[in-house]
Write a protein that holds these residues in place. Structure first.
Motif, short mmCIF file in Angstrom:
data_model
loop_
_atom_site.label_atom_id
_atom_site.label_comp_id
_atom_site.label_asym_id
_atom_site.label_seq_id
_atom_site.Cartn_x
_atom_site.Cartn_y
_atom_site.Cartn_z
N GLY A 16 0.80 -1.21 0.00
CA GLY A 16 0.00 0.00 0.00
C GLY A 16 0.84 1.26 0.00
N SER A 17 0.16 2.39 0.11
CA SER A 17 0.81 3.70 0.04
C SER A 17 0.33 4.60 1.17
CB SER A 17 0.49 4.39 -1.30
OG SER A 17 0.97 3.64 -2.39
N LEU A 18 1.19 5.51 1.55
CA LEU A 18 0.86 6.57 2.49
C LEU A 18 1.61 7.82 2.08
CD1 LEU A 18 1.05 4.91 6.04
CD2 LEU A 18 -1.00 5.83 4.95
N ARG A 19 1.08 8.95 2.46
CA ARG A 19 1.76 10.22 2.21
C ARG A 19 1.91 10.96 3.53
NH1 ARG A 19 2.82 13.21 -2.34
NH2 ARG A 19 3.05 15.48 -2.07
N LEU A 20 3.13 11.18 3.92
CA LEU A 20 3.43 11.91 5.15
C LEU A 20 3.65 13.39 4.84
CD1 LEU A 20 5.97 9.50 6.90
CD2 LEU A 20 3.46 9.42 6.87
N SER A 21 3.32 14.22 5.81
CA SER A 21 3.56 15.65 5.68
C SER A 21 4.30 16.16 6.90
CB SER A 21 2.23 16.41 5.54
OG SER A 21 1.59 16.08 4.33
N SER A 49 15.28 10.00 3.64
CA SER A 49 15.49 10.82 2.46
C SER A 49 15.80 12.24 2.90
CB SER A 49 14.24 10.81 1.57
OG SER A 49 14.49 11.46 0.33
N CYS A 50 16.46 12.95 2.03
CA CYS A 50 16.74 14.36 2.27
C CYS A 50 16.48 15.12 0.99
CB CYS A 50 18.19 14.55 2.73
SG CYS A 50 18.58 16.24 3.22
N ILE A 51 15.96 16.34 1.12
CA ILE A 51 15.69 17.15 -0.06
C ILE A 51 16.34 18.51 0.14
CG2 ILE A 51 13.42 17.86 0.82
CD1 ILE A 51 12.48 17.79 -2.17
N SER A 52 17.07 18.95 -0.85
CA SER A 52 17.80 20.20 -0.73
C SER A 52 16.85 21.40 -0.82
CB SER A 52 18.84 20.30 -1.85
OG SER A 52 18.20 20.51 -3.10
N ARG A 53 17.41 22.57 -0.59
CA ARG A 53 16.62 23.80 -0.70
C ARG A 53 16.00 23.92 -2.09
NH1 ARG A 53 20.65 28.55 0.35
NH2 ARG A 53 18.76 29.71 -0.16
N SER A 62 17.44 1.82 0.81
CA SER A 62 16.35 0.95 1.23
C SER A 62 14.98 1.42 0.74
CB SER A 62 16.34 0.83 2.75
OG SER A 62 16.18 2.10 3.35
N VAL A 63 14.87 2.68 0.36
CA VAL A 63 13.58 3.21 -0.08
C VAL A 63 13.61 3.74 -1.50
CG1 VAL A 63 13.02 3.80 2.31
CG2 VAL A 63 13.94 5.57 0.78
N LYS A 64 14.77 3.69 -2.13
CA LYS A 64 14.91 4.22 -3.48
C LYS A 64 13.94 3.53 -4.42
CE LYS A 64 19.03 5.51 -4.19
NZ LYS A 64 20.49 5.52 -4.42
N GLY A 65 13.24 4.33 -5.22
CA GLY A 65 12.26 3.78 -6.14
C GLY A 65 10.89 3.59 -5.54
N ARG A 66 10.78 3.71 -4.22
CA ARG A 66 9.48 3.54 -3.55
C ARG A 66 9.02 4.81 -2.85
NH1 ARG A 66 9.02 0.16 0.63
NH2 ARG A 66 11.17 0.39 1.34
N PHE A 67 9.95 5.54 -2.25
CA PHE A 67 9.62 6.76 -1.50
C PHE A 67 10.12 7.98 -2.27
CE2 PHE A 67 9.73 4.90 3.10
CZ PHE A 67 8.87 3.88 2.70
N THR A 68 9.29 9.03 -2.27
CA THR A 68 9.67 10.27 -2.94
C THR A 68 9.43 11.45 -2.01
OG1 THR A 68 9.07 9.36 -5.10
CG2 THR A 68 9.31 11.74 -4.93
N MET A 82 5.04 7.51 0.03
CA MET A 82 5.57 6.18 0.26
C MET A 82 4.70 5.16 -0.47
SD MET A 82 6.59 6.44 4.29
CE MET A 82 4.89 6.37 4.83
N ASN A 83 5.27 4.50 -1.43
CA ASN A 83 4.57 3.48 -2.20
C ASN A 83 5.22 2.12 -1.98
OD1 ASN A 83 2.97 5.53 -3.36
ND2 ASN A 83 4.45 5.84 -5.02
N SER A 84 4.51 1.09 -2.35
CA SER A 84 5.01 -0.29 -2.23
C SER A 84 5.57 -0.54 -0.83
CB SER A 84 6.10 -0.55 -3.29
OG SER A 84 5.58 -0.34 -4.59
#
Length: 123
Positions: A16-21, A49-53, A62-68, A82-84
């Motif tokens: 399944g999937s979830l979206r965190l905020s 995961s980390c996202i730049s400015r 461990s989450v590559k390809g599943r989490f964005t 978060m998918n799969s």
């Protein structure tokens, strides 16, 4: 006063999937990189995961390809799609502000702010 509030966790079946905020206040959101970390019961906290400015995301293997990870600077909001999902993704998820993603990945333990949001994945 800087405040980060995580939300969106819950229980889901494997696949399944979830979206965190993560909603930030009290800071110039777009001046910072943002990181997601997680901690499972009995385990050390790990970076997710980390996202730049500028919106460049670097996920853990461990989450590559599943989490964005993504961010909306206008709304001071960080998201994690978060998918799969797998049972091993079960953990409390945290967000954090960091000066850079290099700093996030090199800090031990990885930074985590707020109360976190619990994700439970059942098989």
């Amino acid at each position: 006063q800087v405040k980060l509030v995580e939300s969106g966790g819950g229980s889901v079946q494997a696949g399944g999937s979830l979206r965190l905020s993560c909603t930030a206040s009290g800071l110039s959101f777009d001046d910072y990189a943002m990181g997601w970390s997680r901690q499972a019961p009995g385990k050390e906290r790990e970076g997710v995961s980390c996202i730049s400015r500028y919106g460049f995301a670097s996920p853990a293997d461990s989450v590559k390809g599943r989490f964005t990870a993504s961010r909306d600077n206008a709304k001071s909001t960080l998201s994690l799609q978060m998918n799969s999902l797998k049972p091993e993704d079960t953990a409390t998820y945290y967000c954090a502000t960091v000066s850079s993603c290099s700093s996030f990945w090199s800090t031990n333990p990885v930074p985590a702010w707020g109360q976190g949001t619990l994700v439970t994945v059942s098989s």
